[in-house]
Motif scaffolding. Structure first.
Motif, PDB file in Angstrom:
ATOM      1  N   THR A 129     -58.783  46.270  20.933  1.00  0.00           N
ATOM      2  CA  THR A 129     -59.152  45.087  21.712  1.00  0.00           C
ATOM      3  C   THR A 129     -57.956  44.136  21.745  1.00  0.00           C
ATOM      4  N   TYR A 130     -58.098  43.037  22.489  1.00  0.00           N
ATOM      5  CA  TYR A 130     -57.075  41.987  22.549  1.00  0.00           C
ATOM      6  C   TYR A 130     -55.693  42.564  22.888  1.00  0.00           C
ATOM      7  N   MET A 174     -63.762  34.533  17.514  1.00  0.00           N
ATOM      8  CA  MET A 174     -63.501  35.964  17.605  1.00  0.00           C
ATOM      9  C   MET A 174     -64.641  36.736  16.947  1.00  0.00           C
ATOM     10  N   HIS A 188     -64.664  38.501  13.481  1.00  0.00           N
ATOM     11  CA  HIS A 188     -64.706  37.766  12.216  1.00  0.00           C
ATOM     12  C   HIS A 188     -66.090  37.204  11.898  1.00  0.00           C
ATOM     13  N   GLU A 220     -63.292  39.786  23.661  1.00  0.00           N
ATOM     14  CA  GLU A 220     -62.864  40.816  22.713  1.00  0.00           C
ATOM     15  C   GLU A 220     -63.228  42.168  23.302  1.00  0.00           C
ATOM     16  N   TYR A 266     -52.756  40.034  23.323  1.00  0.00           N
ATOM     17  CA  TYR A 266     -52.325  39.466  22.035  1.00  0.00           C
ATOM     18  C   TYR A 266     -51.407  40.443  21.308  1.00  0.00           C
ATOM     19  N   MET A 299     -59.666  29.221  16.584  1.00  0.00           N
ATOM     20  CA  MET A 299     -59.402  30.504  17.234  1.00  0.00           C
ATOM     21  C   MET A 299     -60.188  31.626  16.561  1.00  0.00           C
ATOM     22  N   THR A 300     -60.072  31.738  15.239  1.00  0.00           N
ATOM     23  CA  THR A 300     -60.761  32.833  14.552  1.00  0.00           C
ATOM     24  C   THR A 300     -62.280  32.664  14.612  1.00  0.00           C
ATOM     25  N   ILE A 336     -55.321  33.579  22.263  1.00  0.00           N
ATOM     26  CA  ILE A 336     -55.841  34.944  22.302  1.00  0.00           C
ATOM     27  C   ILE A 336     -56.783  35.054  23.496  1.00  0.00           C
ATOM     28  N   GLU A 337     -57.073  36.279  23.914  1.00  0.00           N
ATOM     29  CA  GLU A 337     -57.957  36.474  25.058  1.00  0.00           C
ATOM     30  C   GLU A 337     -59.339  35.866  24.834  1.00  0.00           C
ATOM     31  N   ARG A 338     -59.971  35.528  25.919  1.00  0.00           N
ATOM     32  CA  ARG A 338     -61.310  34.940  25.847  1.00  0.00           C
ATOM     33  C   ARG A 338     -62.366  35.989  25.503  1.00  0.00           C
TER      34      ARG A 338
END
Length: 280
Positions: free
Chosen positions: A163-164, A208, A211, A108, A167, A204-205, A104-106
């Motif tokens: 966002t993203y 972000m 989250h 958000e 993704y 990953m999550t 996923i993108e760096r």
């Protein structure tokens, strides 16, 4: 949907190739499949991570094989798949492919504020990787008369977000790949499925911001159980469609199957304005 006559899927070898298997959701899927009696091929970029998971798989009494590959490198993918096919030759080859690896993108943020090269990195990894691996695995499956391809997808593949961007684009494209495989090869015994894993606690999550503060997560075991059920042919009727861990279970999907088939639902498509909409 393909208008070709369906061919019942043949019993496939209880073998699986899982990409991005060194950690996170891929690790959980690999261990879950091993616990269910699958031989598991672990493919990813970091040898140490793969070796750790291989040790877990073998501690469960299952066979493992590892292959290090950058999944956007076509030659590396071809070598990895050939290595796995050879290792599983006595078991019948690769029965289940799980395209799990993804990024996923760096940042958000929205598209205008984002680094377009980072957006492209995400699209390339999340689309080219599954495309190359699937392309390499399909010939063996077709020669054997069947197999199953499961793509780890996301609600972002069919629902726009603010966002993203990369993704979302990548997961939409992956959903189209799933439907294309179903349309092109269902009559030759191939089944394909999109599985959104919900929100699993992973590296990953954790990175972000959306989250931050989350207390409810999807157990990775629920993801692995849906993968197992698809690999065993229990969800073949859902080929070309979308399921979500944390909301769907094997039992609930069985109960919903006829309704979904009658409505031709849970499939990526343009919604018609009405029965005579000329654009659809």
């Amino acid at each position: 949907m393909s208008d070709r006559t369906d061919t019942p899927a043949l019993p496939a070898p209880r073998t699986a190739l899982v990409t991005g298997a060194g950690r996170g959701i891929g690790r959980g899927i690999a261990v879950g499949l091993a616990r269910a009696g699958y031989a598991v091929a672990l493919v990813g970029r970091t040898r140490a991570h793969l070796d750790d998971v291989a040790a877990q798989v073998e501690a469960l009494g299952a066979r493992s094989v590892t292959a290090v590959a950058d999944l956007v490198d076509a030659d590396a993918v071809a070598r990895a798949v050939a290595h796995v096919e050879a290792a599983f030759a006595d078991l019948g080859g690769i029965g289940l492919l799980v395209n799990n690896a993804g990024v996923i993108e760096r940042a958000e943020t929205d598209l205008a504020a984002d680094d377009v090269e980072d957006v492209w990195r995400v699209i390339e990894t999340n689309v080219r990787g599954p495309l190359l691996v699937t392309h390499a695995v399909l010939p063996g499956m077709l020669a054997r008369g069947g197999g199953r391809v499961l793509d780890i997808n996301s609600g972002a593949g069919h629902r726009a977000t603010d966002t993203y961007t990369g993704y979302g684009i990548s997961k939409g494209a992956l959903a189209r790949l799933t439907t294309a495989i179903d349309a092109q090869y269902r009559h030759r015994g191939i089944r394909a499925l999109d599985l959104a894993p919900g929100v699993v606690a992973t590296d990953m999550t954790a990175g972000m911001p959306m989250h931050d503060g989350r207390v409810q997560w999807t157990p990775v075991e629920e993801v692995a159980e849906l993968v197992r059920a698809f690999g065993d042919g229990e969800l073949d009727a859902w080929s070309g469609r979308f399921v979500r861990a944390g909301a769907d279970t094997v039992a609930s999907l069985h109960a919903l199957t006829q309704q979904v088939l009658d409505a031709d639902a849970r499939r990526l498509r343009l919604a018609a304005a009405g029965p005579d909409d000329p654009a659809v």
